[in-house]
Design a protein around this motif. Structure first.
Motif, PDB file in Angstrom:
ATOM      1  N   ASN A 211     101.196-104.843  -0.130  1.00  0.00           N
ATOM      2  CA  ASN A 211     101.612-106.265  -0.573  1.00  0.00           C
ATOM      3  C   ASN A 211     102.756-105.715  -1.738  1.00  0.00           C
ATOM      4  O   ASN A 211     102.844-104.687  -2.271  1.00  0.00           O
ATOM      5  N   SER A 212     103.269-106.781  -2.265  1.00  0.00           N
ATOM      6  CA  SER A 212     104.358-106.552  -3.144  1.00  0.00           C
ATOM      7  C   SER A 212     103.528-106.313  -4.441  1.00  0.00           C
ATOM      8  O   SER A 212     104.253-106.311  -5.802  1.00  0.00           O
ATOM      9  N   GLY A 213     102.283-106.337  -4.482  1.00  0.00           N
ATOM     10  CA  GLY A 213     101.623-106.006  -5.944  1.00  0.00           C
ATOM     11  C   GLY A 213     101.813-104.936  -6.347  1.00  0.00           C
ATOM     12  O   GLY A 213     102.483-104.142  -6.131  1.00  0.00           O
ATOM     13  N   GLU A 214     100.679-104.458  -7.369  1.00  0.00           N
ATOM     14  CA  GLU A 214     100.659-103.036  -7.731  1.00  0.00           C
ATOM     15  C   GLU A 214     100.769-101.823  -6.949  1.00  0.00           C
ATOM     16  O   GLU A 214     100.397-102.161  -5.818  1.00  0.00           O
ATOM     17  N   ALA A 215     101.031-100.739  -7.345  1.00  0.00           N
ATOM     18  CA  ALA A 215     101.246 -99.598  -6.159  1.00  0.00           C
ATOM     19  C   ALA A 215      99.953 -99.062  -6.251  1.00  0.00           C
ATOM     20  O   ALA A 215      98.841 -99.078  -7.204  1.00  0.00           O
ATOM     21  N   VAL A 236     101.270 -95.329  -3.669  1.00  0.00           N
ATOM     22  CA  VAL A 236     102.051 -96.060  -2.544  1.00  0.00           C
ATOM     23  C   VAL A 236     102.423 -97.525  -3.122  1.00  0.00           C
ATOM     24  O   VAL A 236     101.622 -98.164  -3.533  1.00  0.00           O
ATOM     25  N   SER A 237     103.790 -97.906  -3.016  1.00  0.00           N
ATOM     26  CA  SER A 237     104.124 -99.265  -3.206  1.00  0.00           C
ATOM     27  C   SER A 237     104.950 -99.840  -2.055  1.00  0.00           C
ATOM     28  O   SER A 237     105.551 -98.919  -1.280  1.00  0.00           O
ATOM     29  N   ALA A 238     105.075-100.974  -1.934  1.00  0.00           N
ATOM     30  CA  ALA A 238     105.772-101.774  -0.851  1.00  0.00           C
ATOM     31  C   ALA A 238     107.126-102.652  -1.558  1.00  0.00           C
ATOM     32  O   ALA A 238     106.845-103.003  -2.660  1.00  0.00           O
ATOM     33  N   ARG A 239     108.279-102.400  -0.592  1.00  0.00           N
ATOM     34  CA  ARG A 239     109.214-103.304  -1.066  1.00  0.00           C
ATOM     35  C   ARG A 239     109.356-104.460  -0.085  1.00  0.00           C
ATOM     36  O   ARG A 239     109.414-103.926   1.154  1.00  0.00           O
ATOM     37  N   LEU A 245     108.203-107.000   5.016  1.00  0.00           N
ATOM     38  CA  LEU A 245     108.093-105.569   4.421  1.00  0.00           C
ATOM     39  C   LEU A 245     109.154-104.749   4.671  1.00  0.00           C
ATOM     40  O   LEU A 245     109.659-104.753   6.146  1.00  0.00           O
ATOM     41  N   ALA A 246     109.878-104.253   3.784  1.00  0.00           N
ATOM     42  CA  ALA A 246     111.377-103.449   4.417  1.00  0.00           C
ATOM     43  C   ALA A 246     111.010-101.936   4.189  1.00  0.00           C
ATOM     44  O   ALA A 246     111.606-101.042   4.889  1.00  0.00           O
ATOM     45  N   ALA A 247     110.203-101.684   3.111  1.00  0.00           N
ATOM     46  CA  ALA A 247     109.835-100.121   2.954  1.00  0.00           C
ATOM     47  C   ALA A 247     108.508-100.032   2.249  1.00  0.00           C
ATOM     48  O   ALA A 247     108.276-100.700   1.323  1.00  0.00           O
ATOM     49  N   THR A 248     107.976 -98.602   2.435  1.00  0.00           N
ATOM     50  CA  THR A 248     107.053 -98.479   1.541  1.00  0.00           C
ATOM     51  C   THR A 248     107.447 -97.143   0.705  1.00  0.00           C
ATOM     52  O   THR A 248     108.220 -96.265   1.254  1.00  0.00           O
ATOM     53  N   ARG A 249     107.262 -97.087  -0.522  1.00  0.00           N
ATOM     54  CA  ARG A 249     107.935 -96.126  -1.625  1.00  0.00           C
ATOM     55  C   ARG A 249     106.562 -95.364  -1.858  1.00  0.00           C
ATOM     56  O   ARG A 249     105.471 -95.953  -2.283  1.00  0.00           O
ATOM     57  N   TRP A 250     106.710 -94.050  -1.922  1.00  0.00           N
ATOM     58  CA  TRP A 250     105.846 -93.036  -2.099  1.00  0.00           C
ATOM     59  C   TRP A 250     106.239 -91.955  -3.078  1.00  0.00           C
ATOM     60  O   TRP A 250     107.123 -91.403  -2.919  1.00  0.00           O
ATOM     61  N   ILE A 251     105.231 -92.157  -4.211  1.00  0.00           N
ATOM     62  CA  ILE A 251     105.575 -91.049  -5.281  1.00  0.00           C
ATOM     63  C   ILE A 251     104.096 -90.082  -5.264  1.00  0.00           C
ATOM     64  O   ILE A 251     103.331 -90.703  -5.617  1.00  0.00           O
ATOM     65  N   PHE A 252     104.456 -88.936  -5.096  1.00  0.00           N
ATOM     66  CA  PHE A 252     103.280 -87.854  -5.244  1.00  0.00           C
ATOM     67  C   PHE A 252     103.657 -86.803  -5.594  1.00  0.00           C
ATOM     68  O   PHE A 252     104.788 -86.285  -5.632  1.00  0.00           O
ATOM     69  N   HIS A 253     102.478 -85.926  -5.978  1.00  0.00           N
ATOM     70  CA  HIS A 253     102.845 -84.565  -6.305  1.00  0.00           C
ATOM     71  C   HIS A 253     101.671 -83.489  -5.758  1.00  0.00           C
ATOM     72  O   HIS A 253     100.829 -83.924  -5.201  1.00  0.00           O
TER      73      HIS A 253
END
Ligand code: ADP
Length: 783
Positions: A211-215, A236-239, A245-253
């Motif tokens: 959902n468009s809420g918080e990551a 993970v967050s969603a756009r 839903l257009a895309a999921t954005r993942w930022i990780f290390h």
């Protein structure tokens, strides 16, 4: 349209007709009185004005006599393309108008329709400004896009943007580098190619519940192109676009290293716990000064029966379960640990859950870490079995001591009985013998032949009885330490010859050939003449006694083969011989071999015992070689010089006072005393020259008493050792017991007891046997 420009500040007018120019100027000034109108009419003037710059707009005639309007447009487009360019012309056809617009003119106004001029200028200025603004916005956008791209590309985190179907929209450089893919390869990938299969399900859930809420936080395992597993953590967050839903954005290390380190740490903790719990002792840790336990190993439960949790959760648990008699000591020792006194080692009792008493040895140390609060730690070892064994040993020792005392008392009683008996018998016997002699000498009247024969027998019996009584007295003297030798230089050769001569008639009476062989030039030796005569007479007497008529006895005296420092005497007979099983006992007090035939006269079994004791008092040694039915050879050796009589003692003790005291004490008793300050030095000293007896302390630096004793037993066998220690029932003694036998003297020990013990050992058979084996004293062959 929005009015962006209120007024132009500078307008350039290219017009060759002055009237038209003036007309334009008036119209313009009427509209924008502040505006500067720059009027040029030639190409050169136009170019100069352009060079000066600052024009907001250019108005140009279309057809000038020497400078075509289109040329002016071309120059303006080249030099200041952003400045609007309007043609103001008397006549401009549609074709020319289109051509001029194509060439970059902003607009055109006919001179006869000058009313359009001002709105046209306004529009042109607006458009120009709008254009500038748009370009700026575009540039800004481009710049910010580049910044973001730069940010993402240079981020150390892995960033990916993924379509709901799993296709990659974007991955950053860190992502590509970490997962080993090129940009082109990424275009062909699905997110499910790089996520570990175990995490596919979770990944799909993210797509569905996005959902468009918080990551939302996420952790999982990625696989690199070459299959290496990568532990990652991030979010993970969603756009969404138009509610979809257009895309999921993942930022990780990458947390692989940390993860592996955690796994390794957990494994090492498990290993450490297993190790601690497998130790056969309670490993523990407690805070100071509360003595509250922060850790205790499983062994605590096994050993004492209380759950481990009680140790750590109940304050004062340990103290409360110590045996009341030991509590104060144990608590005080633990609490008294300081930087200077970091270690303690003590024994105490604890009360187990089942009510039993458990003996513990606690090895405790202080621990201060990085200036933190002090802690103590230790290991409690169950020593109950040892304590029980020690108690048992103590009990047995006490029983043994009591038995020994009893035996000693009885022995003394017997000895005093022997003594009294011998004395009481000796006086009447002497007078009986004297009276027999008087009768035989005829002093009391004539004696007939038969009477004389009977008196002879009576006299011989008295003689035999006297020998027995004397032997008994000598044995008593030896055992009570009252036998003293009178050593002086004596010729052993002469002594042997004399005894042989004396015994000659007896041997002859029994038809035994008695010979002697004496090595010429034998030196005098320190000998008690009377006692040595007794030894050789005893041996010769036995030889005659146990040799049948027709036999032979040879007595020899010479230097011991291979031992020129010793004299060697042998008495060889061709008598009945002695069975092997008796040979090692015949020198024992009162030991007798039952004679097969009743004709053999038996003594009391003291003869050989006295021989051995007297020879050993001379510093010598005696033994027998015999074969049943073949005969026997009794041999003994004596030292040639007085010096050899002195026993060599080695005292090993780390206390210089004790060493000094023992050296003086024993040297005064004519012992050769050497000293060593620890086990290592002691062994070195022994290697230089083996002593006859070792006095050994137990608690010493470098090499402890038990360790030294171990080496002694290895290299010097059963050499007599006196353990002289203040720790007669400690751990060291337990270790030393493994290398027994030894004699124990508890420190502090009275001087006379030390001397007496050394003397006893010196006289004991052990020393003699050890000496014989050690010196390799010769044993003559039967031939
Ligand atoms: P005894 O007074 O019985 O002779 P000894 O101490 O002199 O006691 O001897 C102990 C035993 O050793 C004797 O009983 C005897 O059996 C044995 N024995 C001693 N000398 C000889 C010998 N020369 N030949 C055979 N047996 C001997």
């Amino acid at each position: 349209m929005k009015h962006l420009v209120t007024a132009p500040r500078r307008l350039l007018v290219l017009e060759d007709c002055l009237n038209d120019a003036e007309l334009l100027r008036r119209s313009l000034s009427a509209e924008w009185p502040e505006c500067e109108i720059v009027h040029v009419s030639t190409e050169a003037g136009f170019k100069t004005a352009l060079e000066q710059g600052g024009c907001d707009l250019i108005l140009s005639d279309y057809s000038l006599p020497c400078f075509a309007g289109l040329s002016a447009l071309a120059v303006a487009r080249e030099r200041c393309p952003e400045v609007p360019f309007l043609f103001v012309s008397g006549a401009i056809g549609d074709g020319e108008a289109i051509e001029s617009l194509k060439a970059g003119a902003t607009d055109y106004v006919l001179k006869d329709r000058l009313a359009r001029l001002i709105p046209a200028i306004r529009r042109a200025l607006n458009e120009a400004q709008e254009c500038v603004r748009r370009k700026q916005a575009e540039a800004q956008l481009r710049q910010s896009e580049e910044q973001y791209r730069d940010l993402f590309e240079n981020a150390t985190d892995l960033i990916q943007s993924v379509t709901p179907e799993g296709r990659f929209l974007y991955v950053n450089r860190a992502w590509r580098q970490t997962l080993d893919y090129t940009e082109a390869e990424v275009a062909q990938l699905s997110v499910f190619d790089v996520i570990h299969p175990e995490y596919h399900e979770i990944c799909r859930d993210h797509f569905q519940s996005a959902n468009s809420g918080e990551a939302s936080p996420w952790e999982g395992i990625f696989l690199t192109k070459y299959g290496r597993q990568l532990y990652v953590e991030g979010n993970v967050s969603a756009r969404f676009e138009s509610g979809k839903l257009a895309a999921t954005r993942w930022i990780f290390h990458d947390v692989t290293e940390a993860k592996l380190a955690t796994v390794a740490l957990k494994r090492s903790i498990r290993r450490y716990e297993a190790l601690v719990n497998s130790v056969d002792g309670i490993v523990w840790q407690a805070d100071l000064p509360s003595l509250r336990f922060s850790f205790v190993s499983q062994q605590a439960e096994r050993l004492l029966g209380y759950p481990v949790s009680r140790w750590t959760e109940e304050p004062g648990f340990w103290q409360e379960h110590i045996h009341p008699e030991d509590r104060e000591k144990a608590v005080t020792l633990c609490s008294s640990l300081t930087e200077q006194q970091k270690y303690q080692n003590f024994e105490y009792r604890m009360l187990a859950a089942d009510g039993s008493v458990v003996w513990l040895r606690d090895i405790v140390s202080l621990r201060i870490e990085n200036g933190g609060a002090p802690q103590i730690q230790g290991i409690m070892v169950n020593i109950t079995p040892r304590k029980q064994a020690e108690a048992k040993v103590r009990r047995i020792q006490q029983e043994l001591e009591a038995t020994n005392k009893d035996l000693l008392r009885r022995n003394q009683e017997i000895q005093s009985f022997y003594h009294t008996l011998s004395h009481e018998l000796k006086t009447p016997l002497t007078s009986a013998r004297e009276f027999i002699s008087i009768l035989m000498d005829g002093l009391a009247g004539p004696v007939n032949e038969t009477q004389m024969e009977y008196l002879g027998i009576a006299k011989e019996s008295c003689n035999q009885l006297r020998v027995c009584i004397n032997d008994l007295l000598d044995a008593t003297r030896l055992e009570t330490g009252k036998m003293a030798l009178e050593l002086k230089p004596v010729s052993l050769a002469t002594l042997v010859q004399r005894v042989v001569t004396t015994m000659g008639p007896r041997a002859a009476g029994k038809q035994i050939a008695l010979r002697h062989q004496v090595q010429p030039g034998l030196p005098d030796a320190p000998i008690d003449e009377h006692r040595m005569t007794q030894v050789i007479s005893n041996l010769l007497n036995n030889a005659i006694k146990y040799t049948p008529p027709g036999g032979e006895i040879v007595v020899t005296a010479r230097e011991a083969p291979a031992h020129p420092e010793l004299l060697h005497v042998s008495v060889r007979d061709t008598g009945c011989g002695i069975a092997k099983e008796h040979q090692e006992h015949i020198f024992d007090r009162l030991y007798q071999v039952k004679a097969g035939d009743a004709t053999t006269e038996q003594g009391v079994g003291l003869g050989l015992y006295l021989c051995r004791e007297l020879v050993q008092l001379h510093g010598g040694n005696i033994w027998v070689d015999s074969e049943l039915g073949q005969g026997s050879t009794f041999c003994f050796v004596l030292p040639k010089s007085q010096q050899m009589l002195q026993s060599n003692l080695l005292v090993i003790d780390d206390d210089p006072d004790v060493l000094d005291m023992l050296r003086q004490l024993l040297a005064a008793e004519q012992y050769n005393v050497r000293t060593a300050r620890d086990g290592q030095e002691g062994l070195q000293e022994m290697r230089r020259q083996a002593p006859d007896i070792v006095l050994l302390d137990l608690k010493m630096p470098n090499l402890s008493g038990p360790a030294t004793l171990k080496e002694i037993r290895k290299d010097w066998g059963q050499i007599p050792v006196i353990v002289h220690t203040a720790f007669a029932d400690g751990e060291l003694m337990k270790q030393a017991l493994a290398f027994s036998p030894f004699t124990l003297l508890a420190k502090p020990c009275p001087a006379e007891q030390v001397v007496e013990t050394v003397r006893k050992i010196q006289r004991a058979g052990d020393t003699a046997i050890w000496k014989r084996n050690h010196y390799g004293l010769p044993r003559p062959s039967m031939k």
